[in-house]
Design an enzyme around this catalytic site. Structure first.
Site, PDB file in Angstrom:
ATOM      1  N   ASP A 196       0.787  -1.254   0.000  1.00 33.45           N
ATOM      2  CA  ASP A 196       0.000   0.000   0.000  1.00 33.45           C
ATOM      3  C   ASP A 196       0.819   1.305   0.000  1.00 33.45           C
ATOM      4  O   ASP A 196       1.819   1.402   0.712  1.00 33.45           O
ATOM      5  CB  ASP A 196      -0.862   0.100   1.264  1.00 33.45           C
ATOM      6  CG  ASP A 196      -1.586  -1.160   1.612  1.00 33.45           C
ATOM      7  OD1 ASP A 196      -1.509  -2.131   0.865  1.00 33.45           O
ATOM      8  OD2 ASP A 196      -2.234  -1.164   2.676  1.00 33.45           O
ATOM      9  N   GLU A 221     -10.567  -2.312   4.480  1.00 38.69           N
ATOM     10  CA  GLU A 221      -9.217  -1.835   4.772  1.00 38.69           C
ATOM     11  C   GLU A 221      -9.041  -0.443   4.169  1.00 38.69           C
ATOM     12  O   GLU A 221      -9.814  -0.023   3.299  1.00 38.69           O
ATOM     13  CB  GLU A 221      -8.168  -2.754   4.139  1.00 38.69           C
ATOM     14  CG  GLU A 221      -8.247  -4.202   4.603  1.00 38.69           C
ATOM     15  CD  GLU A 221      -7.129  -5.079   4.048  1.00 38.69           C
ATOM     16  OE1 GLU A 221      -6.545  -5.823   4.847  1.00 38.69           O
ATOM     17  OE2 GLU A 221      -6.840  -5.045   2.845  1.00 38.69           O
TER      18      GLU A 221
HETATM   19  C1  FRU Z   1      -3.976  -3.563   2.697  1.00 33.97           C
HETATM   20  C2  FRU Z   1      -3.337  -4.003   4.004  1.00 33.97           C
HETATM   21  C3  FRU Z   1      -3.687  -3.049   5.128  1.00 33.97           C
HETATM   22  C4  FRU Z   1      -2.563  -3.259   6.092  1.00 33.97           C
HETATM   23  C5  FRU Z   1      -1.404  -3.463   5.168  1.00 33.97           C
HETATM   24  C6  FRU Z   1      -0.353  -4.397   5.665  1.00 33.97           C
HETATM   25  O1  FRU Z   1      -3.309  -4.031   1.573  1.00 33.97           O
HETATM   26  O2  FRU Z   1      -3.734  -5.311   4.314  1.00 33.97           O
HETATM   27  O3  FRU Z   1      -4.960  -3.270   5.687  1.00 33.97           O
HETATM   28  O4  FRU Z   1      -2.380  -2.189   6.961  1.00 33.97           O
HETATM   29  O5  FRU Z   1      -1.927  -3.969   3.954  1.00 33.97           O
HETATM   30  O6  FRU Z   1       0.775  -4.349   4.847  1.00 33.97           O
END
Ligand code: FRU
Length: 505
Positions: A50, A232
């Protein structure tokens, strides 16, 4: 800082494709590896997911990102860092946040605390404050349900170095396993900071006057929108539509996206500083393609609302066939509201800065796209391309990218179904995951017959924007040899009033 960390950070401080533009020397392999995207941000090496903490300050865009600097798969997650002055040329920076005894540094946001509400500012220096999730692997392994908590870090040198707040976490988990990805923004009505937090299957809003003490305000989303997976990476902001303030709530979801796996949905409505109320209960997607995820917006960009997503999908992100690095970001996109059939919809278009990447253009007028061999007119494709098409009446359309191995990617429109598609079934290496080699579709949302289509093609990705950004699709692909040919076909004799193909010299 340990010697290892020091050496690592020094070696990663090198330019991204800015060097390329300036003609500086690059190591032989770096940037020339198979599938290495040329006009999209990629980490110099190792794993990235992300985008995080995107913020604009003093003429510099900061992009932080989920990064495992030890491997090309997910692992102990840090915040990697890159900066840019124009959103398209990025410079790698030292890692901003390292995991610590409270856990990995999961996703979150960053704000400019202009009024020093946090009191982190010293000697008149404005603090940049990062709000992120501390993910305790120990807590997770012990079977607890409070292993994700929200924490702070601040920078007093314009994002170069970061100090974690000594009283972390600032928001403790009340017992919800998925309790993460805080997106914080200043709310003028409430005169408070509002945190939008993903809490399993809904959003919880919190407020604070100082970024340190948080109070629960409200919840949104149970039973509304798509619920095929966990919620998320949310985002909340307003956009102006003809003088009216429209609030947008972005909620990323995995799995359960429109074409399987990860996806970005959004709601439009009202936010009164306390509660989000959607205008309706329909599920809508910011990007229908399989490969835009965890997308959120920059903070502190004035009237521009700039969005960036991770160009992958958790279904196969960890097995895609790149070698030294894994993961890329979409091109930055500008968000706006459009009104279609009385409904407010979110549109996204590539930021105009993207045009600056291309210095050669071929322009055609009134092309009957029955069978148009573009390569014969423009020469072979040797790098990224930007294609823009307009016309009075959209009909069947296929744009085929191909190589000498007969591998091909087809992007097009199916008139009978009123839908766009990206077909990567024969795009090259598709065997690394069973669901990769598919044909993906998206509804056409523009209600008028005239069309305007933009395609951004990089070595291993395509982004399609149609109807001023109402329908967007992003997909990645991995041909065994770069695509070099483009042809355009239409079985219903589509007329393109204008066709512009831009490339790099
Ligand atoms: C989304 C996610 C978020 C988390 C991160 C972990 O892709 O799962 O919810 O904070 O990636 O890398």
């Amino acid at each position: 800082m340990s010697l290892f960390k020091y050496l690592f950070t020094v070696t990663v401080v090198s330019c991204c494709f800015l060097c390329r533009a300036q003609g500086q020397a690059l190591t032989k392999q770096y940037y020339n590896e198979p599938h290495r995207l040329q006009i999209h941000f990629t980490p110099k090496e190792h794993w990235m997911n992300d985008p995080n903490g995107m913020v604009y300050y003093n003429g510099v865009y900061h992009l932080f990102y989920q990064h495992h600097p030890g491997s090309t798969v997910f692992g102990p997650i840090h915040w990697g860092h890159a900066t840019s002055r124009d959103l398209i040329h990025w410079q790698h920076q030292p890692i901003a946040l390292y995991p610590d005894s409270a856990g990995y540094i999961f996703s979150g946001s960053a704000v400019v605390d202009h009024k020093n509400t946090s009191r982190f500012g010293k000697n008149g220096k404005v603090p940049l404050v990062a709000i992120f999730t501390h993910h305790s692997v120990k807590g997770e392994q012990e079977g607890r349900n409070d292993f994700q908590n929200e924490s702070l870090a601040y920078s007093l040198d314009e994002g170069r170095t970061w100090t974690k707040y000594k009283c972390n976490p600032v928001l403790k988990n009340p017992g919800i396993k998925d309790f993460r990805d805080p997106k914080v923004s200043w709310n003028e009505v409430a005169h408070k900071w509002i945190m939008t937090l993903a809490t399993l299957d809904h959003i919880t809003f919190y407020s604070s006057r100082n970024l340190k003490d948080w109070t629960k305000e409200s919840e949104f989303g149970k039973g509304t929108g798509a619920h095929g997976g966990v919620w998320e990476c949310p985002d909340l902001f307003s956009l102006n539509y003809q003088g009216k303030k429209i609030w947008v709530l972005i909620v990323n979801i995995n799995p359960g996206g429109p074409n399987g796996g990860s996806g970005t949905q959004y709601f439009v409505g009202d936010f009164d500083g306390h509660q989000f109320t959607p205008f309706d209960k329909e599920t809508r997607w910011l990007d229908y393609g399989p490969d835009e995820y965890a997308g959120v917006t920059f903070s502190n960009t004035g009237n521009r609302r700039l969005f960036l997503g991770w160009m992958s999908n958790w279904q196969y992100a960890q097995v895609v066939p790149t070698q030294k690095w894994r993961g890329a970001m979409t091109v930055p996109r500008e968000l706006s509201i459009k009104k279609v059939n009385g409904k407010y919809l979110l549109a996204s278009t590539p930021v105009p800065e993207v045009n600056k990447l291309f210095n050669r253009s071929f322009k055609f007028k009134n092309i009957p796209a029955t069978n148009f061999e573009l390569t014969a007119k423009t020469g072979k494709l040797t790098g990224p391309a930007l294609i823009k098409m307009t016309g009075a009446q959209l009909k069947d359309l296929s744009i085929t990218l191909s190589n000498s191995l007969h591998q091909k990617l087809i992007v097009g429109f199916d008139e009978s179904k009123n839908e766009f598609f990206i077909d990567r079934t024969q795009s090259g290496n598709v065997g690394f995951e069973k669901d990769f080699g598919k044909r993906h579709t998206a509804p056409r949302l523009l209600q008028t017959p005239n069309f305007n289509c933009t395609l951004i093609i990089d070595k291993a990705s395509v982004e399609l924007f149609e109807g001023d950004g109402l329908t967007v699709m992003t997909a990645i692909f991995f041909p065994d040899e770069d695509y070099s040919d483009i042809s355009i076909q239409s079985k219903s004799a589509l007329n393109m009033e204008s066709l512009t193909v831009s490339s790099q010299n």
